[in-house]
Design an enzyme around this catalytic site. Structure first.
Site, PDB file in Angstrom:
ATOM      1  CD  GLU A 193      -2.983  -1.302   2.141  1.00 46.85           C
ATOM      2  OE1 GLU A 193      -2.859  -0.591   3.170  1.00 46.85           O
ATOM      3  OE2 GLU A 193      -3.947  -2.080   1.942  1.00 46.85           O
ATOM      4  CG  ASN A 194       2.074   5.090  -2.011  1.00 45.42           C
ATOM      5  OD1 ASN A 194       1.741   6.257  -1.872  1.00 45.42           O
ATOM      6  ND2 ASN A 194       3.290   4.736  -2.354  1.00 45.42           N
ATOM      7  CB  ALA A 195       1.033   7.847   2.146  1.00 38.64           C
ATOM      8  CB  CYS A 246      -3.456  -6.604  -5.751  1.00 40.54           C
ATOM      9  SG  CYS A 246      -4.989  -5.694  -5.583  1.00 40.54           S
ATOM     10  CD  GLU A 289      -4.434 -11.082  -6.100  1.00 40.43           C
ATOM     11  OE1 GLU A 289      -3.959 -10.020  -5.627  1.00 40.43           O
ATOM     12  OE2 GLU A 289      -5.526 -11.554  -5.755  1.00 40.43           O
ATOM     13  CB  CYS A 345      -9.523  -6.958  -6.977  1.00 41.29           C
ATOM     14  SG  CYS A 345      -8.085  -6.402  -7.922  1.00 41.29           S
ATOM     15  CB  CYS A 380      -5.811  -9.194  -9.368  1.00 41.74           C
ATOM     16  SG  CYS A 380      -4.795  -7.988  -8.493  1.00 41.74           S
TER      17      CYS A 380
HETATM   18  N1  THU Z   1      -5.888  -6.814  -2.255  1.00 37.10           N
HETATM   19  C1  THU Z   1      -5.020  -7.696  -2.836  1.00 37.10           C
HETATM   20  O1  THU Z   1      -3.822  -7.670  -2.562  1.00 37.10           O
HETATM   21  N2  THU Z   1      -5.519  -8.590  -3.727  1.00 37.10           N
HETATM   22  C2  THU Z   1      -6.832  -8.655  -4.085  1.00 37.10           C
HETATM   23  O2  THU Z   1      -7.160  -9.348  -5.040  1.00 37.10           O
HETATM   24  C3  THU Z   1      -7.831  -7.930  -3.310  1.00 37.10           C
HETATM   25  C4  THU Z   1      -7.300  -6.775  -2.549  1.00 37.10           C
HETATM   26  C5  THU Z   1      -5.341  -5.815  -1.328  1.00 37.10           C
HETATM   27  C6  THU Z   1      -5.333  -4.415  -1.878  1.00 37.10           C
HETATM   28  C7  THU Z   1      -5.323  -3.597  -0.616  1.00 37.10           C
HETATM   29  O3  THU Z   1      -3.970  -3.418  -0.199  1.00 37.10           O
HETATM   30  C8  THU Z   1      -6.034  -4.466   0.395  1.00 37.10           C
HETATM   31  O4  THU Z   1      -6.096  -5.764  -0.161  1.00 37.10           O
HETATM   32  C9  THU Z   1      -7.445  -3.995   0.709  1.00 37.10           C
HETATM   33  O5  THU Z   1      -8.181  -3.833  -0.452  1.00 37.10           O
END
Ligand code: THU
Length: 137
Positions: free
Chosen positions: A49-51, A58, A60, A91, A94
């Site tokens: 994640e990022n600020a 993600c 994936e 998601c 992905c």
């Molecule tokens: N996230 C994933 O890494 N993969 C997915 O397929 C669904 C969501 C992460 C993105 C974000 O950092 C956190 O889950 C909440 O959405």
């Protein structure tokens, strides 16, 4: 040559280990993913994640970046590890990213730290998809 069962266990273990490395200070939602390439190698990644929230990515995507860096070009199986009431499926973005390297019948194993929560093929998760073949004359 390891069996399919052993390969799945290794892929799931890699996704769980990757989840432990997630950088998710904002959502606190850690995800790990692992992909099996055409040489039988496993590549794993976590969410970062990022600020500036939209700049995060993600698990994936991280796993696919590791695959490409290692010279892999096909994804034969995927494991995703997340902890939630519902199985943590990839998601939409992905699913499309996976589609670049995986066929419709590619299995996607959704796990948490204890058990297998769901199994889908990529084609189930992303039916009638747009892929590289559309760009091939
Ligand atoms: N996230 C994933 O890494 N993969 C997915 O397929 C669904 C969501 C992460 C993105 C974000 O950092 C956190 O889950 C909440 O959405």
């Amino acid at each position: 040559m390891s069996s399919n069962v052993e390969q799945r266990a290794a892929l799931v273990a890699a996704a769980r280990a990757a989840r432990e490395q997630a950088y998710a200070p904002y959502s606190r939602f850690a995800v790990g993913a692992a992909v099996l390439d055409e040489q039988g190698r496993i590549h794993a990644g976590c969410n970062v994640e990022n600020a500036a929230y939209p700049q995060g990515w993600c698990a994936e995507a991280s796993a696919l970046a590791a695959l490409v860096l290692a010279g892999g070009r096909r994804v034969l199986a995927v494991a995703v590890c997340g902890i939630a009431d519902d199985p943590v499926t990839p998601c939409g973005g992905c699913r499309q990213k996976l589609r670049e390297f995986a066929a419709d019948d590619c299995p996607i194993w959704i796990v948490d730290n204890e058990r297998l929560r769901a199994t889908h093929s990529l084609g189930e998760l992303l039916p009638h998809s747009f892929g590289p073949r559309h760009l091939t004359p």
